[in-house]
Design a protein around this motif. Structure first.
Motif, short mmCIF file in Angstrom:
data_model
loop_
_atom_site.label_atom_id
_atom_site.label_comp_id
_atom_site.label_asym_id
_atom_site.label_seq_id
_atom_site.Cartn_x
_atom_site.Cartn_y
_atom_site.Cartn_z
N ASN A 62 8.04 10.94 0.17
CA ASN A 62 9.33 10.88 -0.52
C ASN A 62 9.88 12.30 -0.51
O ASN A 62 9.56 13.09 -1.40
CB ASN A 62 9.14 10.34 -1.94
CG ASN A 62 10.45 10.06 -2.64
OD1 ASN A 62 11.52 10.25 -2.07
ND2 ASN A 62 10.37 9.62 -3.88
N GLY A 63 10.66 12.62 0.50
CA GLY A 63 11.11 14.00 0.67
C GLY A 63 9.93 14.87 1.04
O GLY A 63 9.19 14.57 1.98
N ARG A 64 9.73 15.94 0.28
CA ARG A 64 8.60 16.83 0.54
C ARG A 64 7.33 16.39 -0.17
O ARG A 64 6.26 16.93 0.06
CB ARG A 64 8.93 18.26 0.10
CG ARG A 64 10.02 18.89 0.93
CD ARG A 64 10.27 20.31 0.58
NE ARG A 64 9.96 20.64 -0.81
CZ ARG A 64 9.96 21.86 -1.31
NH1 ARG A 64 10.26 22.87 -0.54
NH2 ARG A 64 9.68 22.08 -2.57
N GLU A 65 7.45 15.42 -1.05
CA GLU A 65 6.30 14.98 -1.83
C GLU A 65 5.70 13.69 -1.29
O GLU A 65 6.40 12.88 -0.69
CB GLU A 65 6.71 14.74 -3.29
CG GLU A 65 7.15 16.00 -4.00
CD GLU A 65 7.52 15.72 -5.44
OE1 GLU A 65 8.04 14.62 -5.72
OE2 GLU A 65 7.29 16.61 -6.28
N ILE A 66 4.42 13.55 -1.52
CA ILE A 66 3.72 12.30 -1.19
C ILE A 66 3.34 11.65 -2.51
O ILE A 66 2.67 12.27 -3.34
CB ILE A 66 2.47 12.56 -0.33
CG1 ILE A 66 2.87 13.17 1.00
CG2 ILE A 66 1.68 11.27 -0.12
CD1 ILE A 66 1.69 13.60 1.87
N HIS A 67 3.78 10.42 -2.69
CA HIS A 67 3.43 9.65 -3.87
C HIS A 67 2.33 8.66 -3.48
O HIS A 67 2.41 8.00 -2.44
CB HIS A 67 4.65 8.89 -4.42
CG HIS A 67 5.65 9.79 -5.05
ND1 HIS A 67 5.72 9.99 -6.40
CD2 HIS A 67 6.61 10.58 -4.51
CE1 HIS A 67 6.67 10.84 -6.67
NE2 HIS A 67 7.24 11.22 -5.54
N TYR A 68 1.33 8.57 -4.33
CA TYR A 68 0.21 7.66 -4.08
C TYR A 68 0.39 6.40 -4.92
O TYR A 68 0.65 6.48 -6.12
CB TYR A 68 -1.13 8.34 -4.40
CG TYR A 68 -1.44 9.43 -3.41
CD1 TYR A 68 -2.14 9.14 -2.24
CD2 TYR A 68 -1.02 10.73 -3.62
CE1 TYR A 68 -2.42 10.12 -1.32
CE2 TYR A 68 -1.29 11.73 -2.70
CZ TYR A 68 -1.99 11.41 -1.55
OH TYR A 68 -2.26 12.40 -0.62
N HIS A 69 0.27 5.24 -4.26
CA HIS A 69 0.39 3.94 -4.90
C HIS A 69 -0.94 3.21 -4.76
O HIS A 69 -1.64 3.37 -3.76
CB HIS A 69 1.45 3.07 -4.19
CG HIS A 69 2.80 3.69 -4.12
ND1 HIS A 69 3.76 3.46 -5.04
CD2 HIS A 69 3.34 4.55 -3.21
CE1 HIS A 69 4.85 4.13 -4.72
NE2 HIS A 69 4.62 4.80 -3.61
N ILE A 70 -1.23 2.38 -5.73
CA ILE A 70 -2.42 1.54 -5.64
C ILE A 70 -2.15 0.46 -4.59
O ILE A 70 -1.03 -0.03 -4.49
CB ILE A 70 -2.78 0.93 -7.02
CG1 ILE A 70 -4.21 0.40 -7.06
CG2 ILE A 70 -1.84 -0.19 -7.40
CD1 ILE A 70 -5.18 1.39 -7.54
N ASN A 71 -3.14 0.12 -3.81
CA ASN A 71 -3.01 -0.97 -2.83
C ASN A 71 -3.58 -2.22 -3.50
O ASN A 71 -4.79 -2.46 -3.47
CB ASN A 71 -3.77 -0.62 -1.56
CG ASN A 71 -3.66 -1.71 -0.50
OD1 ASN A 71 -3.18 -2.81 -0.76
ND2 ASN A 71 -4.10 -1.39 0.70
N ALA A 72 -2.70 -3.00 -4.10
CA ALA A 72 -3.12 -4.16 -4.88
C ALA A 72 -3.87 -5.19 -4.04
O ALA A 72 -4.83 -5.80 -4.52
CB ALA A 72 -1.91 -4.80 -5.56
N SER A 73 -3.47 -5.37 -2.79
CA SER A 73 -4.14 -6.38 -1.96
C SER A 73 -5.58 -5.97 -1.66
O SER A 73 -6.48 -6.81 -1.65
CB SER A 73 -3.37 -6.63 -0.67
OG SER A 73 -3.31 -5.47 0.12
#
Length: 106
Positions: A62-73
């Motif tokens: 996301n722009g210069r940042e990396i956002h970490y999301h949980i992989n629900a599957s």
């Protein structure tokens, strides 16, 4: 060399489990995640790398940042694997509880 990581080894580590708990409710950057721990940022980065390689976390640029999301599957896949064992132990504990209650009343 591309090392294949094992999901269960990844979640065996308490720091990685804590990271998963943090990210379960909202996506976070590595810096935000690292701020929750008393360890060096490179250490947290290594944990994030392992969780990403196991597909438990999904990085999103996301722009210069990396956002970490949980992989629900992937988390559901783990839960589905564990469910038969949980049911088996629930049944065993229920039987033990019944035996103990019967023992106390006799």
């Amino acid at each position: 060399m591309n090392l294949r990581r094992d999901v269960f080894q990844a979640i065996a580590d308490p720091t990685r489990r804590a990271i998963l708990m943090l990210v379960a409710t909202q996506s976070m950057t590595a810096g935000t995640i690292a701020a929750n721990f008393d360890t060096a940022r490179p250490t947290v980065s290594k944990h994030l790398q392992i969780l990403t390689e196991c597909e438990l976390l999904e990085p999103q640029q996301n722009g210069r940042e990396i956002h970490y999301h949980i992989n629900a599957s992937k988390m559901k896949e783990i839960a589905d694997f564990i469910e038969p064992f949980r049911r088996m132990w629930d049944e065993r504990f229920n039987k033990l509880e019944t035996l103990m209650k019967n023992y106390k009343t006799s």
